[in-house]
Design a protein around this motif. Structure first.
Motif, short mmCIF file in Angstrom:
data_model
loop_
_atom_site.label_atom_id
_atom_site.label_comp_id
_atom_site.label_asym_id
_atom_site.label_seq_id
_atom_site.Cartn_x
_atom_site.Cartn_y
_atom_site.Cartn_z
N ALA A 162 -36.22 6.51 47.02
CA ALA A 162 -35.32 6.12 45.92
C ALA A 162 -35.97 6.46 44.59
CB ALA A 162 -35.03 4.62 45.98
N LEU A 163 -35.14 6.70 43.58
CA LEU A 163 -35.66 6.94 42.23
C LEU A 163 -36.46 5.73 41.77
CD1 LEU A 163 -32.54 8.60 40.57
CD2 LEU A 163 -34.59 9.74 41.44
N GLY A 164 -37.59 5.98 41.13
CA GLY A 164 -38.50 4.91 40.76
C GLY A 164 -38.29 4.36 39.37
N PRO A 165 -38.88 3.18 39.11
CA PRO A 165 -38.66 2.50 37.83
C PRO A 165 -39.25 3.23 36.63
CG PRO A 165 -40.34 1.38 39.15
CD PRO A 165 -39.72 2.40 40.04
N ARG A 166 -40.23 4.10 36.85
CA ARG A 166 -40.83 4.79 35.71
C ARG A 166 -39.84 5.74 35.04
NH1 ARG A 166 -46.91 7.42 35.56
NH2 ARG A 166 -47.11 7.39 33.29
N LEU A 167 -38.80 6.15 35.78
CA LEU A 167 -37.79 7.02 35.19
C LEU A 167 -36.94 6.29 34.15
CD1 LEU A 167 -36.55 8.90 38.38
CD2 LEU A 167 -37.80 9.90 36.46
N ILE A 168 -36.88 4.96 34.27
CA ILE A 168 -36.02 4.18 33.36
C ILE A 168 -36.46 4.37 31.91
CG2 ILE A 168 -35.29 1.85 32.71
CD1 ILE A 168 -35.56 1.10 35.69
N ARG A 169 -37.76 4.29 31.68
CA ARG A 169 -38.26 4.43 30.31
C ARG A 169 -37.95 5.82 29.75
NH1 ARG A 169 -43.18 6.09 28.08
NH2 ARG A 169 -44.05 6.41 30.17
N LEU A 170 -38.12 6.85 30.58
CA LEU A 170 -37.80 8.20 30.13
C LEU A 170 -36.32 8.33 29.81
CD1 LEU A 170 -39.88 10.36 32.67
CD2 LEU A 170 -40.53 9.61 30.38
N GLY A 171 -35.48 7.81 30.70
CA GLY A 171 -34.04 7.91 30.50
C GLY A 171 -33.57 7.17 29.27
N GLU A 172 -34.10 5.97 29.06
CA GLU A 172 -33.68 5.18 27.90
C GLU A 172 -34.10 5.86 26.60
OE1 GLU A 172 -35.36 1.35 28.64
OE2 GLU A 172 -33.62 0.66 29.81
N SER A 173 -35.31 6.42 26.58
CA SER A 173 -35.77 7.11 25.38
C SER A 173 -34.93 8.35 25.10
CB SER A 173 -37.24 7.51 25.53
OG SER A 173 -38.05 6.36 25.65
N ALA A 174 -34.64 9.12 26.16
CA ALA A 174 -33.82 10.32 25.98
C ALA A 174 -32.41 9.97 25.53
CB ALA A 174 -33.77 11.11 27.29
N SER A 175 -31.85 8.88 26.08
CA SER A 175 -30.50 8.46 25.69
C SER A 175 -30.45 8.07 24.23
CB SER A 175 -30.05 7.28 26.57
OG SER A 175 -29.90 7.68 27.91
N ARG A 176 -31.48 7.34 23.77
CA ARG A 176 -31.51 6.95 22.36
C ARG A 176 -31.56 8.16 21.45
NH1 ARG A 176 -34.93 2.78 24.23
NH2 ARG A 176 -36.77 4.01 23.66
N LEU A 177 -32.41 9.13 21.80
CA LEU A 177 -32.53 10.33 20.98
C LEU A 177 -31.23 11.13 20.97
CD1 LEU A 177 -36.11 11.50 22.00
CD2 LEU A 177 -35.39 10.68 19.74
N LEU A 178 -30.60 11.25 22.14
CA LEU A 178 -29.35 11.99 22.22
C LEU A 178 -28.28 11.29 21.39
CD1 LEU A 178 -27.74 14.32 23.41
CD2 LEU A 178 -27.30 12.92 25.43
N GLY A 179 -28.25 9.96 21.48
CA GLY A 179 -27.27 9.20 20.70
C GLY A 179 -27.48 9.37 19.20
N THR A 180 -28.74 9.35 18.77
CA THR A 180 -29.04 9.54 17.35
C THR A 180 -28.61 10.93 16.88
OG1 THR A 180 -30.93 8.03 17.48
CG2 THR A 180 -30.91 9.59 15.64
N TRP A 181 -28.86 11.91 17.72
CA TRP A 181 -28.52 13.29 17.40
C TRP A 181 -27.01 13.49 17.32
CZ3 TRP A 181 -28.13 18.11 20.74
CH2 TRP A 181 -28.35 19.27 19.97
N ALA A 182 -26.27 12.74 18.14
CA ALA A 182 -24.81 12.91 18.19
C ALA A 182 -24.09 12.21 17.04
CB ALA A 182 -24.28 12.39 19.52
N ARG A 183 -24.77 11.33 16.33
CA ARG A 183 -24.10 10.52 15.31
C ARG A 183 -23.36 11.33 14.25
NH1 ARG A 183 -24.57 5.19 14.65
NH2 ARG A 183 -24.37 5.41 12.39
N PRO A 184 -23.90 12.44 13.75
CA PRO A 184 -23.13 13.22 12.76
C PRO A 184 -21.79 13.71 13.31
CG PRO A 184 -25.42 13.89 12.73
CD PRO A 184 -25.26 13.00 13.92
N TYR A 185 -21.76 14.05 14.58
CA TYR A 185 -20.50 14.51 15.20
C TYR A 185 -19.52 13.34 15.32
CZ TYR A 185 -23.22 18.65 16.34
OH TYR A 185 -24.00 19.79 16.25
N LEU A 186 -20.05 12.16 15.67
CA LEU A 186 -19.18 10.99 15.76
C LEU A 186 -18.68 10.58 14.38
CD1 LEU A 186 -21.12 8.78 18.37
CD2 LEU A 186 -19.37 10.53 18.77
#
Length: 268
Positions: A78-102
């Motif tokens: 199964a996918l491990g818990p260490r991926l959670i931190r990577l995913g959350e950080s990437a999601s935050r960055l992607l969200g910040t980057w998308a804000r001008p479009y929103l």
């Protein structure tokens, strides 16, 4: 006999090439695990990837040791818990980057704009720019919901094969958020057919009474993503939909182009 510099260079290149190949294979296995719902057996990975079992076993041992994969008591992985931190950080960055479009969506439609990703079997909201109206919709960034009752969920799942959608719905269930929520797999698949035909998805009082949402996927996004606008049903009318949808589709296309040109890296 001394090793020639050319021979040493060739060996280094071969080692580097092998390291890159192992890295590519490891990431490919992680993505295949995510596509399969997060838990798989070695034989399933071998069948889907075409890699021999010994190679997969070696890569999985390394991923387990690093915490990115864990082995279950039933011997599946199964996918491990260490991926959670990577995913959350990437999601935050992607969200910040998308804000001008929103923000552009808000300016052109007057309604709250959102960006959401498909994370496992759930929808997670990663960015929002609120409407300037005093009566406006608000969804907390980081909020997770089931896909069947949301416009972004429909927009994302419309691109999936029906059997994968049914499997996801079987795992999550289809609880009713309102009396308008679609609660049967057949009904939801019919709604996805409408999304494919129309080119956009609608949440018509299905997540919250009095609220309508219009959503489109971000084409060719490196991770399944959608953008949407949401507002009071009295403002997001059929007439407003005809004007809003082309704007949504245009902004989604521009966001897609930016993602592709940067390799999906907000810092690029």
């Amino acid at each position: 006999m001394p090793t020639s510099s050319a021979s040493t260079t060739d060996t280094a290149r071969s080692s580097a090439s092998g390291g890159v190949q192992s890295l590519e294979r490891a990431f490919d296995l992680l993505e295949r695990m995510a596509d399969a719902g997060g838990e798989v057996g070695l034989s399933e990975l071998s069948a889907s990837s075409g890699l021999p079992l010994p190679t997969i076993h070696r890569l999985m041992r390394t991923l387990v040791a690093c915490g990115y994969v864990r082995q279950q008591p039933n011997r599946r992985y199964a996918l491990g818990p260490r991926l959670i931190r990577l995913g959350e950080s990437a999601s935050r960055l992607l969200g910040t980057w998308a804000r001008p479009y929103l923000a552009r969506l808000v300016e052109e439609t007057g309604e709250t704009a959102n960006m959401a990703l498909l994370d496992g079997d759930e929808i997670v909201y990663v960015a929002q720019v609120p409407s300037k109206h005093s009566m406006r919709m608000f969804t907390e960034v980081g909020r997770r919901v089931l896909p069947h009752s949301t416009g972004v969920g429909k927009a994302l799942l419309a691109g999936f094969p029906p059997e994968e959608v049914r499997a996801l719905l079987a795992r999550t269930g289809m609880p009713a958020a309102t009396d308008k929520t679609i609660t049967t797999p057949d009904g939801f698949l019919a709604a996805l057919e409408d999304v494919r035909r129309q080119g956009y998805a609608i949440d018509d009082n299905e997540q919250e009474i009095g609220v309508r949402c219009l959503a489109v996927p971000v084409p060719d996004s490196p991770t399944a993503a959608a953008i949407s606008i949401s507002g009071p049903a009295g403002r997001v009318t059929e007439a407003a939909t005809e004007k809003i949808v082309p704007v949504l589709q245009q902004v989604a296309a521009e966001l897609s182009e930016a993602l592709i040109s940067s390799g999906g890296n907000p810092a690029a």
